[in-house]
Scaffold this motif. Structure first.
Motif, short mmCIF file in Angstrom:
data_model
loop_
_atom_site.label_atom_id
_atom_site.label_comp_id
_atom_site.label_asym_id
_atom_site.label_seq_id
_atom_site.Cartn_x
_atom_site.Cartn_y
_atom_site.Cartn_z
N TYR A 4 -6.82 -7.71 7.03
CA TYR A 4 -6.59 -9.07 6.51
C TYR A 4 -6.46 -10.15 7.57
O TYR A 4 -6.30 -11.32 7.24
CB TYR A 4 -5.35 -9.06 5.61
N ARG A 39 1.79 -11.49 0.31
CA ARG A 39 0.97 -12.41 -0.50
C ARG A 39 1.08 -13.82 0.04
O ARG A 39 0.07 -14.51 0.22
CB ARG A 39 1.42 -12.37 -1.96
N GLU A 76 -4.53 -11.18 -0.36
CA GLU A 76 -4.80 -11.47 -1.77
C GLU A 76 -5.16 -10.24 -2.61
O GLU A 76 -4.91 -10.22 -3.81
CB GLU A 76 -5.90 -12.53 -1.88
N ALA A 113 -5.13 -7.20 -4.77
CA ALA A 113 -4.02 -6.67 -5.57
C ALA A 113 -3.66 -5.25 -5.15
O ALA A 113 -2.50 -4.85 -5.19
CB ALA A 113 -4.40 -6.69 -7.04
N LEU A 165 5.02 -6.84 -0.49
CA LEU A 165 4.05 -7.79 -1.03
C LEU A 165 4.68 -9.15 -1.31
O LEU A 165 4.09 -10.19 -1.11
CB LEU A 165 3.42 -7.26 -2.32
#
Ligand code: NZQ
Ligand code: ZN
Length: 381
Positions: free
Chosen positions: A272, A337, A342, A344, A381
């Motif tokens: 990420y 988050r 992003e 899930a 998260l």
């Protein structure tokens, strides 16, 4: 307690020390000056380095990216080979210094450099290297570790070898004056977690390692508490020295070490792109909670010695909360988050990546399996 401790990196610390390269570097050295995206061009560090190197043979390679890419570094290794260079001078933060370590090893290896972090090749030989540090965080300037990313596959893996330990490191806190606030935060957080990885395990009675770890953690917490005073010579000097001491092998000598937060964090950055330190700050509190049984005694010790917490119920949990509050006070987002993750099913994907990389029994006692990591990431998260 059983260890072998040898840190051969000569440290030159303080204002104006870049000029000392003139004496430090062999007059006959053939130097590769390795740097990143250009911050050293803008803040005068490049000029100081070039002035100190004088008329020594010098080639340059710039564009080493944050979380340095193997693909980029392979080009630098080719340059080293082509011109018979014998000293790599890394000028920058952890990424440039880690990159220099990979280049130093890859230039002396005929196969694909990716064999180094994947351990198909054991590094026994490397080009000599030195560092001029401009971002205190990783301790890379005086340790034998590096973390390299393969952009093609989105993998980020560490390697260690005494052969890539820098011969010298120049630590001039004035180089930090142009650091964006975000990188100063990263420096505090990364250093703090480095000490925790070597301290927050189980009680061992190692008074020296514990005592020095606590001194470093208190220093880093004080710098975070005085973040408003960061434009100050002593503040900068304290951070630069604390970050260096946090990961130079000393506080970890002969004691159990964890590093699970780091290995999980590397997977998050690889997938990420989050800053290394941000991944640590988001994972670590939940990892500590998940491992409360194993780490409770050390957390209680830290709560008393670092944060001055009163003994009593829930001391270990209150210590985790103090750590979290420290990160929040520095503006670290509230969760993955909020930090930009992003997908899930991120916890599943990251746990799967750990499994793929053989990281199936992390932590001081191997207790962090991919399944445990998935649970930690779900909380984070
Ligand atoms: O590339 P330039 O233009 O130089 O800009 C950099 C980069 O964008 C900038 N910067 C550095 N010094 C500056 C400056 N900007 C203005 N003024 C200055 N004086 O800062 C940005 C980030 O630099 P980077 O080197 O990526 O940061 P850091 O030092 O935090 O290094 C992170 C890397 O080190 C690895 C991490 O995984 C990550 O890849 N680590 C290495 C370790 C080791 N070798 O022991 C241990 C750590 O746990 C960590 O994993
Ligand atoms: Zn780190």
């Amino acid at each position: 307690m059983l260890f072998s401790y040898h840190n051969p990196t000569r440290i030159l610390f303080g204002k104006g020390q870049i000029a000392a390269l003139a004496d430090l570097v062999d007059p006959g050295a053939r130097v590769l000056l390795l740097y990143g995206g250009g911050s050293i061009r803008r803040n005068g560090v490049y000029d100081q380095v070039v002035r100190a190197l004088g008329d020594r043979v010098r080639k340059e390679f710039s564009g080493v990216e944050p979380n340095p890419h193997k693909e980029t570094l392979d080009k630098a290794a080719a340059l080293v080979r082509e011109h018979g260079l014998d000293l790599i001078l890394a000028v920058g933060g952890g990424s440039v210094i880690d990159g220099a370590k990979y280049v130093a090893a890859a230039a002396r290896y005929d196969g694909d450099g990716w064999d180094i972090p994947t351990r198909k090749h054991t590094v026994r030989e490397a080009v000599a290297l030195g560092a001029v540090l401009t971002l205190p965080a990783t301790g890379s300037e005086s340790n034998a570790g590096a973390v390299i990313t393969r952009a093609a596959t989105g993998e980020k893996l560490p390697f260690h070898s005494p052969a890539v330990q820098p011969l010298f490191a120049v630590l001039d806190p004035d180089t930090m004056k142009t650091l964006p606030e975000r990188q100063l935060v990263n420096g505090i957080v990364d250093s703090f977690v480095h000490v925790c990885e070597q301290y927050l395990t189980r009680p061992t009675g190692a008074l020296v390692q514990d005592g020095y770890s606590e001194a470093l953690l208190r220093a880093l917490a004080a710098l975070a508490g005085d973040f408003a005073g960061r434009d100050d010579d002593l503040w900068r000097a304290n951070l630069m020295w604390a970050a260096n001491q946090g990961l130079n092998g000393l506080v970890g000598a002969g004691v159990p070490q964890d590093w699970a937060t780091h290995m999980i964090g590397h997977e998050i950055t690889a997938r990420y792109g989050l800053d290394h330190a941000v991944t640590l700050a988001l994972v670590q509190p939940w990892l500590l909670r998940a491992r409360m049984q194993a780490k409770g005694a050390k957390l209680e010790q830290m709560g008393r010695a670092v944060f001055g917490l009163e003994p009593g119920p829930e001391l270990a949990e209150r210590t985790v909360q103090a750590i979290e509050a420290l990160y929040r006070s520095l503006g670290i987002p509230a969760g993955l988050r909020a930090a930009g993750v992003e997908e899930a099913d991120a916890p599943d994907r990251l746990a799967e990546a750990l499994r793929r990389h053989g990281m199936t029994a992390l932590g001081e006692d191997g207790g962090v399996t991919p399944e445990v990591a998935r649970a930690i990431l779900t909380r984070a998260l």
